[in-house]
Design a protein around this motif. Structure first.
Motif: not given
Length: 144
Positions: A46, A48-50, A53, A59, A78, A81
């Motif tokens: 999560s 890493c998604l910052l 994305s 994901y 996830d 995505k």
């Protein structure tokens, strides 16, 4: 500071230091996943998604961790995505189909595997999963 283009859908332009930081975070998250620390892996992916994305890898990893702890709805989200961002990764399709099957969305799961087999007709695991779903529905009877 030199910035580079990251070749993933919808990804921002990341500076080399950001890209290096992302790779370190992904490696840490993958280690957590591999060691079986699934909640820690979910948190790390999560984070890493910052940074990215638009990158399928966080994901994919988070979906696998959610699958392991049987958080099916999060895994479905996830894997969906990840499949959207990286449709060439066959495991995203398999994970999505299997997650859907786990919440008894059998027809939706069948749809995922049928679509996958249209694109990759020789992918044996998809044939096996599809057959298993047909069996659950009673379309394929025992001994036939």
């Amino acid at each position: 500071m030199r910035c580079v283009f990251v070749p993933v859908k919808w990804a921002p332009v990341l500076c080399e230091s950001d890209l290096s930081h992302l790779e370190e975070k992904l490696e840490h998250a993958q280690t957590q996943l591999t060691k079986g620390y699934f909640e820690n892996a979910i948190e790390a992916f999560s984070e890493c998604l910052l940074f990215a994305s638009g990158d399928a890898r966080p994901y994919e990893g988070r979906a696998l961790a959610n699958f392991q702890i049987k958080n099916w709805q999060a895994a479905i989200s996830d894997f969906s995505k990840a499949k959207e961002l990286n449709p060439d990764e066959l495991e995203n399709w398999v994970g999505l189909g299997m997650s859907l099957a786990m919440v008894n969305q059998i027809y939706e799961a069948i749809g995922v595997f049928e679509e996958l087999l249209i694109k990759h007709p020789n992918f044996v695991r998809a044939h096996i999963q599809l057959g298993s779903l047909y069996y659950r529905l009673g379309i394929i009877k025992k001994g036939h």
